[in-house]
Design an enzyme around this catalytic site. Structure first.
Site, PDB file in Angstrom:
ATOM      1  N   ARG A  26     -28.202 -13.948 -14.137  1.00 47.87           N
ATOM      2  CA  ARG A  26     -29.107 -14.817 -13.386  1.00 47.87           C
ATOM      3  C   ARG A  26     -30.117 -15.530 -14.292  1.00 47.87           C
ATOM      4  O   ARG A  26     -31.253 -15.788 -13.888  1.00 47.87           O
ATOM      5  CB  ARG A  26     -29.831 -14.052 -12.274  1.00 47.87           C
ATOM      6  CG  ARG A  26     -28.919 -13.167 -11.435  1.00 47.87           C
ATOM      7  CD  ARG A  26     -27.807 -13.904 -10.735  1.00 47.87           C
ATOM      8  NE  ARG A  26     -28.254 -14.800  -9.711  1.00 47.87           N
ATOM      9  CZ  ARG A  26     -28.389 -14.470  -8.426  1.00 47.87           C
ATOM     10  NH1 ARG A  26     -28.108 -13.272  -8.022  1.00 47.87           N
ATOM     11  NH2 ARG A  26     -28.774 -15.364  -7.548  1.00 47.87           N
ATOM     12  N   ARG A  30     -33.944 -19.263 -10.918  1.00 45.34           N
ATOM     13  CA  ARG A  30     -34.865 -18.145 -10.682  1.00 45.34           C
ATOM     14  C   ARG A  30     -36.156 -18.203 -11.471  1.00 45.34           C
ATOM     15  O   ARG A  30     -37.203 -18.365 -10.893  1.00 45.34           O
ATOM     16  CB  ARG A  30     -34.162 -16.803 -10.928  1.00 45.34           C
ATOM     17  CG  ARG A  30     -33.281 -16.425  -9.750  1.00 45.34           C
ATOM     18  CD  ARG A  30     -32.969 -14.966  -9.763  1.00 45.34           C
ATOM     19  NE  ARG A  30     -32.589 -14.490  -8.418  1.00 45.34           N
ATOM     20  CZ  ARG A  30     -32.152 -13.285  -8.180  1.00 45.34           C
ATOM     21  NH1 ARG A  30     -32.044 -12.420  -9.156  1.00 45.34           N
ATOM     22  NH2 ARG A  30     -31.849 -12.931  -6.955  1.00 45.34           N
ATOM     23  N   ARG A  39     -34.463 -28.190  -8.851  1.00 46.16           N
ATOM     24  CA  ARG A  39     -34.148 -27.624  -7.538  1.00 46.16           C
ATOM     25  C   ARG A  39     -34.897 -28.369  -6.436  1.00 46.16           C
ATOM     26  O   ARG A  39     -34.368 -28.603  -5.351  1.00 46.16           O
ATOM     27  CB  ARG A  39     -34.523 -26.139  -7.566  1.00 46.16           C
ATOM     28  CG  ARG A  39     -34.532 -25.409  -6.275  1.00 46.16           C
ATOM     29  CD  ARG A  39     -33.139 -24.985  -5.882  1.00 46.16           C
ATOM     30  NE  ARG A  39     -33.196 -24.046  -4.786  1.00 46.16           N
ATOM     31  CZ  ARG A  39     -33.481 -24.375  -3.527  1.00 46.16           C
ATOM     32  NH1 ARG A  39     -33.725 -25.640  -3.217  1.00 46.16           N
ATOM     33  NH2 ARG A  39     -33.516 -23.471  -2.582  1.00 46.16           N
ATOM     34  N   ASP A  76     -22.411 -20.204  -7.358  1.00 42.99           N
ATOM     35  CA  ASP A  76     -22.681 -18.964  -6.627  1.00 42.99           C
ATOM     36  C   ASP A  76     -21.364 -18.289  -6.304  1.00 42.99           C
ATOM     37  O   ASP A  76     -20.329 -18.953  -6.212  1.00 42.99           O
ATOM     38  CB  ASP A  76     -23.465 -19.237  -5.336  1.00 42.99           C
ATOM     39  CG  ASP A  76     -24.191 -17.984  -4.885  1.00 42.99           C
ATOM     40  OD1 ASP A  76     -25.314 -17.737  -5.348  1.00 42.99           O
ATOM     41  OD2 ASP A  76     -23.597 -17.206  -4.104  1.00 42.99           O
TER      42      ASP A  76
HETATM   43  O1  CP3 Z   1     -26.385 -16.117 -13.514  1.00 44.75           O
HETATM   44  C1  CP3 Z   1     -26.757 -17.289 -13.295  1.00 44.75           C
HETATM   45  O2  CP3 Z   1     -27.889 -17.654 -13.574  1.00 44.75           O
HETATM   46  C2  CP3 Z   1     -25.758 -18.278 -12.759  1.00 44.75           C
HETATM   47  C3  CP3 Z   1     -25.927 -18.610 -11.381  1.00 44.75           C
HETATM   48  C4  CP3 Z   1     -25.707 -17.572 -10.293  1.00 44.75           C
HETATM   49  C5  CP3 Z   1     -26.311 -17.711  -9.024  1.00 44.75           C
HETATM   50  N1  CP3 Z   1     -25.814 -16.743  -8.207  1.00 44.75           N
HETATM   51  C6  CP3 Z   1     -27.273 -18.754  -8.656  1.00 44.75           C
HETATM   52  C7  CP3 Z   1     -28.173 -18.546  -7.516  1.00 44.75           C
HETATM   53  C8  CP3 Z   1     -24.887 -16.429 -10.245  1.00 44.75           C
HETATM   54  C9  CP3 Z   1     -24.061 -15.775 -11.341  1.00 44.75           C
HETATM   55  C10 CP3 Z   1     -24.956 -15.934  -8.912  1.00 44.75           C
HETATM   56  C11 CP3 Z   1     -24.183 -14.763  -8.456  1.00 44.75           C
HETATM   57  C12 CP3 Z   1     -24.493 -14.158  -7.155  1.00 44.75           C
HETATM   58  N2  CP3 Z   1     -24.843 -14.772  -5.985  1.00 44.75           N
HETATM   59  C13 CP3 Z   1     -24.355 -12.772  -6.888  1.00 44.75           C
HETATM   60  C14 CP3 Z   1     -23.874 -11.740  -7.878  1.00 44.75           C
HETATM   61  C15 CP3 Z   1     -24.885 -11.378  -8.878  1.00 44.75           C
HETATM   62  C16 CP3 Z   1     -25.913 -10.411  -8.407  1.00 44.75           C
HETATM   63  O3  CP3 Z   1     -27.105 -10.757  -8.532  1.00 44.75           O
HETATM   64  O4  CP3 Z   1     -25.559  -9.320  -7.956  1.00 44.75           O
HETATM   65  C17 CP3 Z   1     -24.715 -12.563  -5.542  1.00 44.75           C
HETATM   66  C18 CP3 Z   1     -24.755 -11.239  -4.819  1.00 44.75           C
HETATM   67  C19 CP3 Z   1     -25.010 -13.843  -4.970  1.00 44.75           C
HETATM   68  C20 CP3 Z   1     -25.367 -14.157  -3.570  1.00 44.75           C
HETATM   69  C21 CP3 Z   1     -26.685 -14.837  -3.443  1.00 44.75           C
HETATM   70  N3  CP3 Z   1     -26.964 -16.116  -3.911  1.00 44.75           N
HETATM   71  C22 CP3 Z   1     -27.872 -14.336  -2.859  1.00 44.75           C
HETATM   72  C23 CP3 Z   1     -28.000 -12.958  -2.231  1.00 44.75           C
HETATM   73  C24 CP3 Z   1     -28.869 -15.319  -2.974  1.00 44.75           C
HETATM   74  C25 CP3 Z   1     -30.283 -15.299  -2.433  1.00 44.75           C
HETATM   75  C26 CP3 Z   1     -31.206 -14.484  -3.260  1.00 44.75           C
HETATM   76  C27 CP3 Z   1     -31.352 -14.979  -4.702  1.00 44.75           C
HETATM   77  O5  CP3 Z   1     -32.263 -15.754  -4.991  1.00 44.75           O
HETATM   78  O6  CP3 Z   1     -30.563 -14.570  -5.532  1.00 44.75           O
HETATM   79  C28 CP3 Z   1     -28.288 -16.408  -3.683  1.00 44.75           C
HETATM   80  C29 CP3 Z   1     -28.976 -17.658  -4.052  1.00 44.75           C
HETATM   81  C30 CP3 Z   1     -28.943 -18.082  -5.470  1.00 44.75           C
HETATM   82  N4  CP3 Z   1     -27.860 -18.064  -6.271  1.00 44.75           N
HETATM   83  C31 CP3 Z   1     -30.051 -18.616  -6.189  1.00 44.75           C
HETATM   84  C32 CP3 Z   1     -29.559 -18.911  -7.481  1.00 44.75           C
HETATM   85  C33 CP3 Z   1     -30.322 -19.536  -8.609  1.00 44.75           C
HETATM   86  C34 CP3 Z   1     -31.434 -18.859  -5.649  1.00 44.75           C
HETATM   87  C35 CP3 Z   1     -31.395 -20.090  -4.815  1.00 44.75           C
HETATM   88  C36 CP3 Z   1     -32.589 -20.995  -4.977  1.00 44.75           C
HETATM   89  O7  CP3 Z   1     -32.748 -21.620  -6.031  1.00 44.75           O
HETATM   90  O8  CP3 Z   1     -33.309 -21.096  -3.996  1.00 44.75           O
END
Ligand code: CP3
Length: 347
Positions: A26, A30, A39, A76
């Site tokens: 991540r 973030r 964003r 994602d």
């Molecule tokens: O690693 C990276 O930086 C690459 C981008 C990436 C995102 N999601 C961007 C994202 C990756 C590798 C993921 C994987 C992901 N997504 C997982 C597996 C990794 C882990 O943390 O266990 C899971 C379970 C998700 C599902 C998901 N996506 C959730 C539960 C959420 C909301 C909570 C959060 O902020 O993580 C997301 C949204 C998401 N995916 C964001 C980002 C940057 C935040 C969205 C925003 O900018 O508002």
């Protein structure tokens, strides 16, 4: 194109490296103010994911700003259910929501095995990112493990217990296997397309592995991860199964190169249980809430325990949004300096 910094790829292949490579789960999004700016300009999260120019831009940010040894494509894991026919929304401050979740075999008729054409926006973002990286560092592609994707499709979003998804495993095992198989096939096509577009290595995230009992994990998750790893021979593969400490001996048997450890998995114990794997991890992301001195000390402690080979430095799970950039940089710099000081000592 020849990579200038190929530490991650070589370490993943089990080769000796002059220092331990470092990247963070991540790392894109973030924590970076530069991410938040992009964003805000894009209307929402999905627009960002689906606009290759913007996805490429935020993928490169941690390489430029933090100095990590790899980029991970901004996307994602939930793009797979969407491509299979199940739309999701990313709600502000809440997370993903599926308005039409799946609950029984009848719902499978609404789904199909995803074809890479439906995920063109991701492969376009990968091609563009590779072009802009110009060989500086490797690019990591990724997907969710079938069980983790299944759990979102059945729950309709996040959950504390995932009891709805687990109930389906217990009460409708045949349907569960059908859906898991469809997800696995979609994921294989998708990861192959990512590799074709330029991904140098791929990671499978089984974020909700720890929710399952060992027996359920063995039946409903591992076989599908195995299928994916079997199918991907083109580049090194990393499997990160959060909470699956009980499955380490079985993960040692998976046809993958690297296993990611979460912070609950003891390092020495993991080496014994997974002697054939390169290990990735595993500092508790919360350790980055400490002072800079604390971060340095905890990072060194982790590096001492792993030793300098067959290790890729990372956190035990993704960064949290409120972790300070300075602390993240301190983690990365400590890994880089540590390896140099080890070499000086040895020489
Ligand atoms: O690693 C990276 O930086 C690459 C981008 C990436 C995102 N999601 C961007 C994202 C990756 C590798 C993921 C994987 C992901 N997504 C997982 C597996 C990794 C882990 O943390 O266990 C899971 C379970 C998700 C599902 C998901 N996506 C959730 C539960 C959420 C909301 C909570 C959060 O902020 O993580 C997301 C949204 C998401 N995916 C964001 C980002 C940057 C935040 C969205 C925003 O900018 O508002």
């Amino acid at each position: 194109m020849q990579l200038q910094n190929d530490l991650l790829v070589r370490a993943a292949q089990g080769k000796e490296t002059e220092r331990t490579p470092v990247w963070l789960m991540r790392q894109a999004g973030r924590i970076l103010p530069e991410y938040r700016k992009v964003r805000e300009a894009a209307r929402d999260f999905k627009t960002l994911v689906k606009t290759p120019e913007l996805a490429a831009e935020v993928t490169l940010q941690p390489v430029d700003i933090l100095g990590v040894d790899a980029a991970i494509i901004f996307s994602d894991i939930l793009v797979i259910p969407e491509a299979m026919g199940l739309n999701y929304e990313m709600e502000e401050n809440k997370g993903p929501v599926f308005p039409n979740r799946i609950s029984s075999a009848a719902d499978i008729k609404r789904l199909h095995v995803a074809s890479p054409d439906e995920l063109r926006y991701v492969t376009d973002a990968i091609s563009l990112t590779k072009h802009e990286l110009n060989g500086r560092v490797p690019l990591i592609g990724f997907a969710g493990a079938p069980w983790t994707i299944f759990s979102y499709m059945i729950e309709g979003g996040g959950s504390k217990t995932f009891s709805r998804a687990k109930k389906v495993l217990y009460t409708q095992p045949v349907f569960s296997h059908q859906l898991l198989e469809m997800i696995a096939q979609s994921t294989i096509h998708y990861l192959k397309a990512q590799i074709h577009a330029g991904a140098d290595i791929v990671q499978v995230f089984d974020s909700w592995a720890g929710i399952l009992s060992p027996a359920q994990y063995r039946e409903f998750s591992l076989p599908y991860i195995r299928k994916i790893c079997d199918a991907i021979q083109e580049v090194p593969t990393i499997v990160f199964a959060k909470g699956a400490f009980f499955a380490r001996p079985e993960m040692n048997m998976l046809p993958c190169n690297v296993v990611g450890l979460d912070w609950n998995m003891g390092i020495a114990e993991s080496r014994i249980q997974m002697p054939d794997k390169v290990l990735q991890g595993n500092l508790d992301p919360c350790a980055l809430y400490g002072s800079l001195d604390d971060v340095k000390r905890e990072t060194k402690r982790m590096l001492d325990e792993f030793g300098s080979q067959k290790h890729i430095a990372n956190l035990g799970h993704g960064l949290y949004p409120d972790i300070e950039v300075d602390k993240v940089r301190c983690f990365i710099d400590t890994v880089k300096e540590y390896s140099v000081s080890m070499r000086l000592k040895a020489g």
